[in-house]
Design an enzyme around this catalytic site. Structure first.
Site, short mmCIF file in Angstrom:
data_model
loop_
_atom_site.label_atom_id
_atom_site.label_comp_id
_atom_site.label_asym_id
_atom_site.label_seq_id
_atom_site.Cartn_x
_atom_site.Cartn_y
_atom_site.Cartn_z
N ASP A 1 0.80 -1.22 0.00
CA ASP A 1 0.00 0.00 0.00
C ASP A 1 0.84 1.27 0.00
O ASP A 1 0.75 2.09 -0.90
CB ASP A 1 -0.93 -0.01 1.21
CG ASP A 1 -1.76 1.24 1.30
OD1 ASP A 1 -2.41 1.58 0.31
OD2 ASP A 1 -1.74 1.89 2.36
N ASP B 1 4.47 0.51 3.95
CA ASP B 1 4.26 -0.74 4.67
C ASP B 1 4.04 -1.86 3.66
O ASP B 1 4.29 -1.70 2.47
CB ASP B 1 3.08 -0.60 5.64
CG ASP B 1 1.80 -0.19 4.90
OD1 ASP B 1 1.81 -0.07 3.67
OD2 ASP B 1 0.76 0.02 5.57
N GLU C 1 5.42 10.23 4.01
CA GLU C 1 4.71 9.04 3.57
C GLU C 1 4.60 9.01 2.05
O GLU C 1 4.56 10.03 1.37
CB GLU C 1 3.29 9.05 4.16
CG GLU C 1 2.44 7.84 3.83
CD GLU C 1 2.73 6.67 4.73
OE1 GLU C 1 3.68 5.93 4.43
OE2 GLU C 1 2.02 6.49 5.74
N TYR D 1 -7.36 2.23 9.25
CA TYR D 1 -6.51 2.93 8.30
C TYR D 1 -7.30 3.52 7.12
O TYR D 1 -6.98 4.61 6.65
CB TYR D 1 -5.42 1.99 7.79
CG TYR D 1 -4.60 1.41 8.91
CD1 TYR D 1 -3.59 2.16 9.51
CD2 TYR D 1 -4.85 0.15 9.43
CE1 TYR D 1 -2.84 1.65 10.56
CE2 TYR D 1 -4.11 -0.37 10.47
CZ TYR D 1 -3.12 0.39 11.04
OH TYR D 1 -2.38 -0.12 12.09
#
Length: 694
Positions: A80, A83, A437, A227
């Site tokens: 994704d 991770d 991220e 999430y």
């Protein structure tokens, strides 16, 4: 004359409608280079047994047992973010957005040499969706537990925990949103692939229809732990409807769009304020943009153009000019919106849509207060610490016990980071993941935006280099310091490094040797039984030999530290000691392996050599000039172009030509193949160190 005038008028009118390529001097960046790199990001996030069978050679097979808990092969798909969970909504939405970008800008994908890469990625998505839909009422859409996965920091190739098929859509636990998005992706794959492989394209179309019917029949939102919590599923079902209509020309799908609009309370004179943009939980913007040209209902064009105007003129901006929608993933929203506006520019030729996209993409690529590209690997100043485990390459916890704050071992080319905040501030910190991220849906809209930028502003631009994606040979070395020394003996802190990155893997059979000159004991006679050797601390359960003779005439002895029951990766720490409590004559200053050692800081030392299965792979021993380098194929005590030519001849002809096959096995994997040729080439170019053998 009259006919010429009509043609002239038509030409003028068409010039205002058909989007025009902008002169090169109006561009600021190599958009085609950015475009190519944005696609490469997906190869880094590739999951499954075939990971690494593309351009990213520092990736390798991972998560090869996904689905075993439900008796299925659910391998494949994409990680994704930074991770390794395969979450449902972002994967399905990203696949459909990427496929949409290819559909709209196929010509530029082909012209700039990116079509094969993109189609390979899209097929990997679709292969995975097909696996996840084993029957018409079950669609597995999440593999891996996010809470467990996020406790691990290391390469996906080394991750061994059980990964459950965490969520599946069924009649009693529906997932209309993931079904709608996946159906859109599969229908688009049919459109994008039918001229290449009609059998596979037809298969995708059938799965798209079945998934869509499943989502329409059993209504409800998917799940995503804490999430990814969806809002509603109506936009995803509309999205699937539109692309099945385009693929089949079946009016039923367009009728379903109208019915879903009524459910969404968009009917009659009731308009809709579509102020969000394309992302993992929202594809309504794409719906309206497509309906503006597919439908005869004027409402959709009004809604679409009001949305475009909102982003151009009413949405707040950072001081540097980036449109600011949300604090998490700041850059991904204007990137996705730029794609949307460029698709509309393609349809209308109105330059304000191109101008908007250029302003946002230029900010992302470096025209901002920080003069920094928020795409990793693009330009001279870009994020060096994206929050991404595979690119980091370090392993927290045993056996390596590294820290994620270490310099990253790979460049995550093309990854869009969250980017700067409302004040245009960016923190290049792997732990501040709101800034650093990356993600599948971050890049999805960006790929489409950069395809459009390449089409209209790319001119004769072509992609730039991407050094490092091939990976590097394993790097072995040792570093040590003195923990304690006295006239009784010596205690050493040692780090043994085996940086295996192409791809990452654990290694067995590693050891190192510490060489001692025991001349100070010679008068009294050197009795090995009087010496004590001990491992004081080793997370990897190291063992140490008794002292062993190397050259008795010169009083040279050694101890060997081994790791017989452990697999090692990156850094292995051990504290060991050698003592003679009786004689108290110890003087470590004359030891071969003590040269350069101190008690204040770790020092990289060649004199503590490392061995793999008994063969030296790093360092020196006291034997002097007697080593033969692996790669010395003609045994002339040097490695040069002659050896390179010999190995090339052998590989091309399978004729040994007198080559010492052991010496030709440059990477010591028991086989002589193209990898040995590559390693020898890197050595001759000064980019690698070959192992040595006594």
């Amino acid at each position: 004359m009259k006919r010429i005038s009509i043609i002239l008028v038509l030409a003028i009118l068409l010039t205002g409608i058909i989007p025009q390529t902008v002169a090169a001097e109006e561009t600021n960046f190599n958009y085609v280079d950015a475009f190519a790199k944005s696609i490469l990001f997906y190869e880094a996030n590739w999951c499954g047994p075939d990971a690494g069978n593309n351009r990213i050679k520092w990736r390798g097979p991972c998560h090869i047992e996904d689905g075993k808990d439900v008796g299925l092969d659910l391998t494949g798909g994409f990680h994704d973010c930074g991770d390794h969970v395969k979450f449902g909504l972002p994967q399905c939405a990203s696949a459909s957005t990427l496929a949409w970008s290819y559909y709209e800008f196929k010509d530029v994908f082909i012209a700039k040499g990116q079509d094969e890469y993109m189609l390979n990625i899209l097929k990997h998505f679709c292969d995975y969706f097909i696996k996840c839909f084993p029957n018409k009422t079950t669609f597995y859409y999440q593999v891996g537990d996010g809470d467990v996965d996020h406790q691990y920091w290391g390469p996906p190739e080394l991750q061994t925990y059980d990964r459950p098929a965490y969520y599946a859509a069924t009649p009693s636990n529906p997932g209309s949103d993931v079904a709608g998005d996946a159906a859109a992706a599969l229908a688009l794959m049919y459109l994008n692939y039918k001229d290449r492989d009609s059998v596979y394209a037809d298969k995708c179309l059938q799965y798209a229809k079945d998934l869509y019917n499943f989502g329409m029949t059993y209504r409800g939102n998917s799940k995503g732990q804490s999430y990814y919590l969806p809002r509603d599923y109506l936009d995803e079902l509309m999205w699937g409807s539109i692309w099945l209509y385009v693929a089949t020309n079946d009016q039923t799908y367009m009728n379903n769009v109208e019915k879903l609009m009524v459910e969404k309370k968009i009917s009659g004179d009731n308009m809709f304020n579509d102020n969000w943009t394309q992302c993992w939980d929202y594809v309504l913007t794409g719906v309206f943009i497509k309906l503006a040209t597919l439908s005869n209902d004027p409402r959709y064009k009004i809604i679409a153009e009001d949305h475009l105007d909102y982003w151009q003129n009413r949405l707040k901006s950072t001081p540097g000019g980036l449109r600011y929608l949300d604090s998490w993933g700041v850059c991904k929203y204007p990137a996705a919106e730029s794609m949307v506006q460029l698709v509309y520019y393609k349809e209308t030729g109105n330059k304000k849509y191109l101008d908007f996209a250029k302003s946002q993409i230029d900010y992302i690529l470096g025209k901002n207060p920080n003069n920094m590209s928020y795409m990793v690997g693009f330009g001279d100043n870009y994020p060096k610490y994206p929050h991404h485990r595979a690119a980091s390459g370090v392993l927290e916890g045993p056996p390596a016990d590294e820290k994620k704050e270490l310099p990253e071992r790979h460049i995550l080319y093309g990854a869009l980071v969250g980017g700067a905040d409302m004040k245009d501030e960016y923190h290049d910190n792997v732990n501040e993941y709101v800034y650093s991220e990356t993600g599948l849906d971050y890049n999805a809209g960006l790929v489409g935006a950069l395809a459009g930028m390449s089409k209209y502003l790319g001119g004769n631009q072509m992609p730039g280099p991407t050094p490092g994606i091939e990976g590097e040979p394993t790097n072995y070395y040792s570093e040590a310091k003195i923990y304690k020394k006295s006239n009784e003996g010596l205690t050493i802190d040692l780090n043994l490094y085996n940086i295996v990155t192409s791809p990452p893997k654990y290694e067995t059979g590693l050891s190192c040797k510490y060489f001692m000159d025991l001349s100070e004991f010679a008068v009294a006679g050197i009795n090995p039984s009087k010496f004590t050797t001990k491992v004081y601390y080793s997370p990897a359960k190291a063992e140490i030999s008794s002292i062993q003779p190397w050259d008795k005439d010169k009083n040279i002895y050694y101890v060997e530290v081994t790791f017989p029951n452990s697999q090692l990766y990156a850094r292995t720490y051990v504290q060991f000691a050698v003592y003679n409590y009786e004689s108290k004559l110890w003087d470590s200053s004359n030891d071969f392996s003590a040269v350069g050692l101190n008690d204040t800081a770790y020092t990289k030392l060649e004199n503590i050599p490392i061995y793999k299965s008994g063969v030296k792979v790093y360092g020196k021993d006291p034997s002097g000039g007697t080593e033969i380098l692996y790669g010395d194929l003609n045994d002339d005590k040097q490695v040069d172009a002659i050896d390179f030519a010999l190995l090339k001849k052998y590989l091309l002809s399978s004729d040994s030509s007198g080559i010492n096959i052991k010496n030709a096995d440059v990477n010591q994997d028991g086989d002589v193949n193209a990898l040995d040729f590559a390693n020898l080439r890197l050595y001759l170019l000064g980019k690698a160190v070959l192992p040595v053998v006594q």
